[in-house]
Each structure stands twice: as structure tokens, then as C-alpha cells.
Design a protein around this motif. Structure first.
Motif, PDB file in Angstrom:
ATOM      1  N   GLY A  22       0.823  -1.207   0.000  1.00 36.89           N
ATOM      2  CA  GLY A  22       0.000   0.000   0.000  1.00 36.89           C
ATOM      3  C   GLY A  22       0.852   1.250   0.000  1.00 36.89           C
TER       4      GLY A  22
ATOM      5  N   ASN B 108     -11.053   8.871  23.205  1.00 37.54           N
ATOM      6  CA  ASN B 108     -11.818   7.752  22.662  1.00 37.54           C
ATOM      7  C   ASN B 108     -12.429   6.863  23.737  1.00 37.54           C
ATOM      8  OD1 ASN B 108      -9.106   6.250  23.133  1.00 37.54           O
ATOM      9  ND2 ASN B 108     -10.582   4.665  22.565  1.00 37.54           N
TER      10      ASN B 108
ATOM     11  N   LEU C 236      -8.591   3.431   9.423  1.00 35.76           N
ATOM     12  CA  LEU C 236      -8.816   4.522  10.356  1.00 35.76           C
ATOM     13  C   LEU C 236      -7.619   4.729  11.273  1.00 35.76           C
ATOM     14  CD1 LEU C 236     -11.662   4.946  12.922  1.00 35.76           C
ATOM     15  CD2 LEU C 236     -10.485   6.614  11.522  1.00 35.76           C
ATOM     16  N   LEU C 237      -7.040   5.911  11.194  1.00 40.88           N
ATOM     17  CA  LEU C 237      -6.010   6.285  12.154  1.00 40.88           C
ATOM     18  C   LEU C 237      -6.700   7.044  13.280  1.00 40.88           C
ATOM     19  CD1 LEU C 237      -3.073   7.546   9.917  1.00 40.88           C
ATOM     20  CD2 LEU C 237      -2.989   5.671  11.557  1.00 40.88           C
ATOM     21  N   LEU C 238      -6.580   6.531  14.477  1.00 42.37           N
ATOM     22  CA  LEU C 238      -7.260   7.158  15.603  1.00 42.37           C
ATOM     23  C   LEU C 238      -6.269   7.919  16.469  1.00 42.37           C
ATOM     24  CD1 LEU C 238      -9.925   7.355  17.325  1.00 42.37           C
ATOM     25  CD2 LEU C 238      -8.951   5.484  18.666  1.00 42.37           C
TER      26      LEU C 238
ATOM     27  N   ASN D 268      -6.160  10.738  20.002  1.00 44.19           N
ATOM     28  CA  ASN D 268      -6.831  11.509  21.044  1.00 44.19           C
ATOM     29  C   ASN D 268      -6.177  12.864  21.185  1.00 44.19           C
ATOM     30  OD1 ASN D 268      -7.014   8.434  22.693  1.00 44.19           O
ATOM     31  ND2 ASN D 268      -8.792   9.579  22.056  1.00 44.19           N
TER      32      ASN D 268
ATOM     33  N   ASN E  71       0.924  14.846  11.988  1.00 41.20           N
ATOM     34  CA  ASN E  71       1.167  13.431  11.763  1.00 41.20           C
ATOM     35  C   ASN E  71       0.307  12.899  10.616  1.00 41.20           C
ATOM     36  OD1 ASN E  71       2.080  10.787  12.284  1.00 41.20           O
ATOM     37  ND2 ASN E  71       0.223  10.404  13.465  1.00 41.20           N
TER      38      ASN E  71
ATOM     39  N   ASP F 143       1.850  14.137   7.423  1.00 47.77           N
ATOM     40  CA  ASP F 143       3.005  13.308   7.072  1.00 47.77           C
ATOM     41  C   ASP F 143       2.583  12.027   6.377  1.00 47.77           C
ATOM     42  OD1 ASP F 143       4.558  15.129   8.319  1.00 47.77           O
ATOM     43  OD2 ASP F 143       5.026  13.899  10.064  1.00 47.77           O
ATOM     44  N   ARG F 144       1.518  11.466   6.902  1.00 44.02           N
ATOM     45  CA  ARG F 144       1.097  10.150   6.404  1.00 44.02           C
ATOM     46  C   ARG F 144       0.255  10.258   5.146  1.00 44.02           C
ATOM     47  NH1 ARG F 144       2.651   8.490  11.430  1.00 44.02           N
ATOM     48  NH2 ARG F 144       3.148   6.313  11.255  1.00 44.02           N
TER      49      ARG F 144
ATOM     50  N   GLY G 207       5.787  10.494   4.799  1.00 48.38           N
ATOM     51  CA  GLY G 207       5.975   9.253   5.536  1.00 48.38           C
ATOM     52  C   GLY G 207       5.906   8.051   4.615  1.00 48.38           C
TER      53      GLY G 207
ATOM     54  N   THR H 194       7.210   1.976   9.126  1.00 48.18           N
ATOM     55  CA  THR H 194       6.102   2.913   8.899  1.00 48.18           C
ATOM     56  C   THR H 194       5.735   3.702  10.147  1.00 48.18           C
ATOM     57  OG1 THR H 194       4.572   1.112   9.387  1.00 48.18           O
ATOM     58  CG2 THR H 194       5.065   1.545   7.071  1.00 48.18           C
ATOM     59  N   TYR H 195       6.271   3.294  11.268  1.00 47.08           N
ATOM     60  CA  TYR H 195       5.856   3.919  12.529  1.00 47.08           C
ATOM     61  C   TYR H 195       4.338   3.905  12.676  1.00 47.08           C
ATOM     62  CZ  TYR H 195      10.662   5.046  13.168  1.00 47.08           C
ATOM     63  OH  TYR H 195      12.023   4.927  13.329  1.00 47.08           O
ATOM     64  N   THR H 196       3.776   2.824  12.240  1.00 47.81           N
ATOM     65  CA  THR H 196       2.344   2.614  12.368  1.00 47.81           C
ATOM     66  C   THR H 196       2.124   1.233  12.973  1.00 47.81           C
ATOM     67  OG1 THR H 196       2.018   3.863  10.331  1.00 47.81           O
ATOM     68  CG2 THR H 196       0.154   2.577  11.112  1.00 47.81           C
TER      69      THR H 196
ATOM     70  N   VAL I 295      -7.706   0.766  24.363  1.00 48.11           N
ATOM     71  CA  VAL I 295      -7.237   1.526  23.210  1.00 48.11           C
ATOM     72  C   VAL I 295      -6.677   2.872  23.669  1.00 48.11           C
ATOM     73  CG1 VAL I 295      -7.963   2.746  21.131  1.00 48.11           C
ATOM     74  CG2 VAL I 295      -8.776   0.425  21.563  1.00 48.11           C
ATOM     75  N   ARG I 296      -7.361   3.465  24.611  1.00 49.92           N
ATOM     76  CA  ARG I 296      -6.907   4.743  25.129  1.00 49.92           C
ATOM     77  C   ARG I 296      -5.493   4.638  25.693  1.00 49.92           C
ATOM     78  NH1 ARG I 296      -5.523   8.857  27.037  1.00 49.92           N
ATOM     79  NH2 ARG I 296      -6.619  10.331  28.348  1.00 49.92           N
TER      80      ARG I 296
ATOM     81  N   GLU J 250      -3.083   4.025  22.795  1.00 53.19           N
ATOM     82  CA  GLU J 250      -2.890   5.192  21.925  1.00 53.19           C
ATOM     83  C   GLU J 250      -2.003   6.230  22.602  1.00 53.19           C
ATOM     84  OE1 GLU J 250      -3.393   8.968  19.972  1.00 53.19           O
ATOM     85  OE2 GLU J 250      -4.011   8.530  22.019  1.00 53.19           O
TER      86      GLU J 250
ATOM     87  N   SER K  62       1.727   5.809  15.077  1.00 52.08           N
ATOM     88  CA  SER K  62       0.295   6.011  14.887  1.00 52.08           C
ATOM     89  C   SER K  62      -0.452   4.707  15.034  1.00 52.08           C
ATOM     90  CB  SER K  62       0.014   6.585  13.508  1.00 52.08           C
ATOM     91  OG  SER K  62       0.493   7.901  13.440  1.00 52.08           O
ATOM     92  N   LEU K  63      -1.713   4.848  15.358  1.00 51.05           N
ATOM     93  CA  LEU K  63      -2.546   3.693  15.665  1.00 51.05           C
ATOM     94  C   LEU K  63      -3.627   3.495  14.616  1.00 51.05           C
ATOM     95  CD1 LEU K  63      -4.570   2.971  18.861  1.00 51.05           C
ATOM     96  CD2 LEU K  63      -3.318   1.453  17.364  1.00 51.05           C
ATOM     97  N   LEU K  64      -3.584   2.357  13.946  1.00 52.53           N
ATOM     98  CA  LEU K  64      -4.682   1.974  13.068  1.00 52.53           C
ATOM     99  C   LEU K  64      -5.630   1.115  13.876  1.00 52.53           C
ATOM    100  CD1 LEU K  64      -2.887   0.996   9.738  1.00 52.53           C
ATOM    101  CD2 LEU K  64      -4.608   2.776  10.025  1.00 52.53           C
ATOM    102  N   LEU K  65      -6.862   1.567  13.989  1.00 52.30           N
ATOM    103  CA  LEU K  65      -7.829   0.830  14.798  1.00 52.30           C
ATOM    104  C   LEU K  65      -8.807   0.073  13.909  1.00 52.30           C
ATOM    105  CD1 LEU K  65      -9.061   0.401  17.690  1.00 52.30           C
ATOM    106  CD2 LEU K  65     -10.661   2.217  17.058  1.00 52.30           C
TER     107      LEU K  65
ATOM    108  N   ARG L 290      -0.467  -2.496   4.496  1.00 56.47           N
ATOM    109  CA  ARG L 290       0.034  -1.180   4.899  1.00 56.47           C
ATOM    110  C   ARG L 290       1.416  -1.251   5.523  1.00 56.47           C
ATOM    111  NH1 ARG L 290      -5.298   0.275   4.308  1.00 56.47           N
ATOM    112  NH2 ARG L 290      -5.252   2.489   3.907  1.00 56.47           N
ATOM    113  N   ARG L 291       1.932  -2.434   5.615  1.00 56.34           N
ATOM    114  CA  ARG L 291       3.284  -2.633   6.146  1.00 56.34           C
ATOM    115  C   ARG L 291       3.474  -2.015   7.532  1.00 56.34           C
ATOM    116  NH1 ARG L 291       2.537  -5.377   2.219  1.00 56.34           N
ATOM    117  NH2 ARG L 291       4.001  -5.705   0.501  1.00 56.34           N
TER     118      ARG L 291
END
Lengths: 292, 292
Positions: free
Chosen positions: A7, A27, A50-52, A54, A68, A71-72, B7, B17-19, B36-37, B40, B49-52, B72-73
Motif C-alpha cells: 500500500g 476515545n 482509520l487512524l485514531l 486523542n 502526523n 506526514d502520512r 511518511g 512505517t511507525y504505524t 485503546v486509550r 494510543e 500512529s494507531l490503526l484501529l 500497509r506494512r
DNA sequence: GTGAAAGCGCTAACAT
DNA sequence: ATGTTAGCGCTTTCAC
């Protein structure tokens, strides 16, 4: 098989990441978690991730989260209750390509780049007051939130408007500001009942303060809903589980999140027919703290 | 200034990817939203970053979410209650590079690639039973979850173990399976009290069913905590707000999410000293449904 | 040290 | 139709 296209590489060459950001204050609050749920369902269904993040109602966190996302190279983002200035937001709209705002005041609206979705808090307060009035109440108190809260101000507005509309005087003594938690509601109603024992209805800023209100009434020997009727705001899970169960003004959070995402993906995919402003109407849920 | 490095391009060339992904059954459940909170907060702090994504306890959704993370690696992922087979998981661990499992049974653990974090539900049930016993209870009922629930089975185990440890007989009639909601708890306790009016303590699978249990006791004219003591599981917000407030076995969800993320980022950044298995211990919170 | 060039893995525009 | 190539925006290597 053992191969899947990257991707990243696709995104780099097409300028489309199929990723969207969702910035919420926190969240873990029931309100936001349901919104995110609705949004995530819609986005994953449409092939977007979805990038979440807070923002904790903190400008710096919001800014860094936005950077951020930039950047992405997300395709767009949803911002709840943004704290930034219109100027800052304008630049971020351009960087993030597409932005949907929810309950954010005074946001810039660039043609086919940004949309604003707002909950009609005034209406919510008005339908609650209307219900009280229709049941014959005239001494209707309001437990209000601190005036920093924009939804608090809108609900206060709606309360005032509704009273005027029905020809009732707006007695400032019946309006009590409190921190919108259980104890805050408890304290506010304790004070209100001492000064105005003739109160027969209370509209609370949210369900949490409404629960405090219920407790205070009970401790004052007031029967609910016979002596005093109470309506909250939000419809948290506890509202229906409580005894007496709490009447409340419900906002369909999941639908709100889903609508926001639908709107965002519409913008991204070039739908020209997206209204720039959308209004969400809350609904009155009647339970045991109001008389039928 | 008006420039930020992409990025995407960086990720493409560095393979970082820092994801990270976080797959939960349903982010709108209080339990998961707090996890999640915590996660995150930790990840954004560390620049990730957080993909939820929600898996809704559905294998296909989990698989497609995993494939999406792979596309998305991401540098790694956290999976809660994964439904996949060890073989499937092994291949996904390799594709996602690093995986932290929470409360997932029988997961493969590849050296410095995967870690398993588990809540000690048995201990939770044991400390609850221990408390009952220390207060002199001998007729201790259990409202259990359906046996498909692995946490339900572990809590049942802990309950049985604790009774044996304290030399009490395990009476299968005092164990009642129910759907873990308020009505389920209500029905279960209604039945239990009809057949066994001598019950003086109830351990519920979760707070929701415990609330149903409270209602059932009240409707049977039992005083809480004098006639019957009740302990739930989870510590949902309502537990402390209820009257009587609910004693419960609390899991620190935020700490759990934060720990999972810390562990994952440790793996990603090559910490060799990460334990392959980590156990989280729940804690007993005593409130008004148990006697002091 | 500074600067040029190759390559990451795709897509899109081109040429055969 | 199928095959080739340039380029997306970085990092890293290699040469100067």
C-alpha cells in the motif's frame, strides 16, 4: 498465496492512501467510542483504514496529530471539537485534502474540501423543556455546564428560548452551573432545592449530572417522577439500567460517526452534492424519571 | 514552513512505517475503549500512529483486517482475543513482523516476534471467593458466562479452585450459566434464589450480570449486603455510581493497553529482554454490595 | 565532507 | 493487447 501489493508504494505513486484520520478528545468516553465505532464500520466497509488519535482538548496535541496525519498523506480526516483557529484550520484542510468537522465552532468551509456537522443542542434542550411544559411543569430548573463548554452554551440557549416560546419567565435562579459529573449534579440540585423547593422539573446538562440530580432529590425526600421530573442528555448505557431509569435527550452517536465518515469519503471521492453544513437532531427518550 | 517529508516515501525506503495496528472486538465497549486509550497514549507518545479496527468476534473480519495491516506494512500489531488458528497466526506474525496478543488462547510465540499477555481471570475469581469466605460465607453462587467464553471458563475454574482450597464443597446447583447482561443475571439469580434461598453470596461473571443480580435480590426481598453479598467483574463506570455501589474485580484496562503497546514497541525496536508471556493480575474493589 | 545515483514497489504513460 | 519505462519522495550507498 504469499504476495500482497504494498500500500505504501501504491500510495506514493497514486497519491491515495485509503487512510483517514479521526481526531477525538478522548476515545474512552462513551460518546466518542460510539462515534468512532460508527465511523470505523463505515470506513472499513469502504476499504479505508482509520487512524485514531486523542487530542485531550489540548491544542498542541491536536496540532501534532494533524501534522502526523499530514506526514502520512491521509486522504482526509474527521475532527471533533477542534480547538484551532480558522486560519490554522484552513491550512490543515489544504494539507489533509478533505476534512469533516463535528461540533467545531466557526470552521472554514472550502468548497468540496470541508464540511461541518453539528448536533442541534438547542433543539435538544427545547424538546426537553417542551415535554416538561406539556406535562404542566412551570418551575423548570437547569443544571448547566461551565460556560467554556460550547454545547453547554447551546443547551442553555435552547432552554431559555423554549421557556420564552412557551410564555414562561426565565428565572436565572433556576439555572445552576456545575461540573458535569455526578457530584456536580448532586451539589447543584441540593442548592437549588434549598432555595427553590417548588421546583418540579430539572433538565440536566448530561446524564452524569442527572444521576447526581436524582440522588439529591431522593435525599431531599422528593419522589421521582411524581414530585420532580428529570431529563438528562446523552443516553449513556447507565441511563436505561438505572432505577428509576433516566429520561434523556439522545444523540445517535454511531449514526453521527457513520454520517461523518460517509460525508468524508464522499468528499474524497468527489461527490459534488455534499451539503456544506449538516445538522443532527437529537431525540427525546422518555423513561421513568418523567411522568407519562 | 510549508514542507513535511512524506511518511509514505520514507516508509517505502526504510521498511518502517511507525504505524501499528490494534484489533479489538468492538471499540465501543468500555473495556476495549479504555485499552485503546492506554495504547494510543503510549504509541503517540513514542511517535507511532494507531490503526484501529473492529473484528466483531468475526473470523473473516479479523482476517481482512490483518491483511489490511499487512498491505500497509505496519511495524506490528496488537490482537485482542484472536479467533485464528495457530497456523494462520504464525503466518500473520511473519507478515506483520511483530505481534502482541492479549487474551488469545494458544497463540504461537516466535522468538522476539510475538508476545502473549493474559489477564489472570482465575486469580480474579479466587480473590473474590476468598473475600466471601473470609466474611464467613459458605453458600456462594456463581453466575457464569456461556462456556464459549474463555474468560468465562477461566473464572469458573478459579471459582471451583478457590472453593476447594478453602475446603468448601462445589455445588453444581449453585453455578448458573447466563448471557452476561443485566437480564441474564436477573433471570439466573431469580432461579437460583428459588431453588436455594440459603445463598448468601453471589459472584457474577461481569458487572452487567451483577446488576441484574442486585435487582433480582431486591425483588426477592433480600437486603444487600446484609442478606446477600455480590461481587461483579470489570468495574464498569456504573459500578461505582450505582446504589448500592458494586464491589467488583477490576482489571486496569488502560494499563493493559499501555503495557501491550509498550511491549509491542519494545519488540519492534529490538529489545531482547521482553518476556514472552505476561500475566496481568486483577484487583478486588470493595464497595457497598459486600459487607466490610 | 558534499553531491550524485540507485533503489524501495508500485502506477501510469508510453511504445511496440 | 502486451511490454517497457519513468517517476512518486524518500534513504542509503557510493563516488568525488
Amino acid at each position: 498465496m504469499g504476495y500482497r501489493p504494498s500500500g505504501l508504494a501504491r500510495g506514493l505513486s497514486t497519491n491515495r492512501t485509503y487512510t483517514v484520520g479521526f481526531l477525538v478528545p478522548d476515545n474512552s468516553h462513551h460518546f466518542f467510542s460510539l462515534m468512532v465505532r460508527g465511523a470505523e464500520a463505515f470506513s472499513s466497509d469502504a476499504g479505508y483504514s482509520l487512524l485514531l488519535a486523542n487530542t485531550l482538548k489540548n491544542q498542541e496535541l491536536e496540532t501534532s496529530a494533524l501534522n502526523n496525519l499530514w506526514d502520512r498523506r491521509v486522504d482526509g480526516a474527521i475532527l471533533y471539537a477542534s480547538l484551532l483557529s480558522p486560519e490554522q484550520l484552513t491550512t490543515y484542510i489544504e494539507r489533509l485534502e478533505h476534512v469533516v468537522f463535528i461540533n467545531s465552532p466557526n470552521v472554514p468551509m472550502l468548497e468540496s474540501k470541508s464540511v461541518s456537522i453539528n448536533v442541534d443542542d438547542q433543539l435538544g434542550a427545547r424538546i426537553a423543556v417542551q415535554h416538561f411544559v406539556s406535562k404542566g411543569h412551570t418551575q423548570i430548573a437547569l443544571i448547566s455546564a461551565p460556560m467554556i463548554s460550547s454545547s453547554g452554551r447551546r443547551r442553555l440557549d435552547g432552554y431559555r428560548q423554549a421557556l420564552s416560546d412557551f410564555g414562561l419567565p426565565v428565572d436565572e435562579d433556576l439555572i445552576c452551573e456545575c461540573i458535569p459529573h455526578t457530584e456536580g449534579g448532586y451539589n447543584a440540585v441540593t442548592h437549588l432545592l434549598q432555595a427553590h423547593p417548588d421546583i418540579t422539573a430539572i433538565l440536566a446538562y448530561n446524564d452524569l449530572s442527572a444521576i447526581g440530580a436524582i440522588r439529591a432529590c431522593e435525599d431531599h425526600g422528593k419522589k421521582i417522577p411524581d414530585d420532580i421530573a428529570i431529563i438528562g442528555f446523552d443516553d449513556i448505557p447507565m441511563a436505561s439500567l438505572l432505577r428509576p431509569s433516566l429520561s434523556t435527550v439522545r444523540i445517535d452517536k454511531q449514526a453521527l460517526g457513520s454520517l461523518a465518515m460517509e460525508t468524508l469519503l464522499g468528499l474524497i471521492e468527489g461527490n459534488k452534492d455534499t451539503p456544506q453544513i449538516q445538522i443532527i437532531q437529537p431525540r427525546l427518550i422518555l423513561r421513568q424519571t418523567t411522568r407519562s
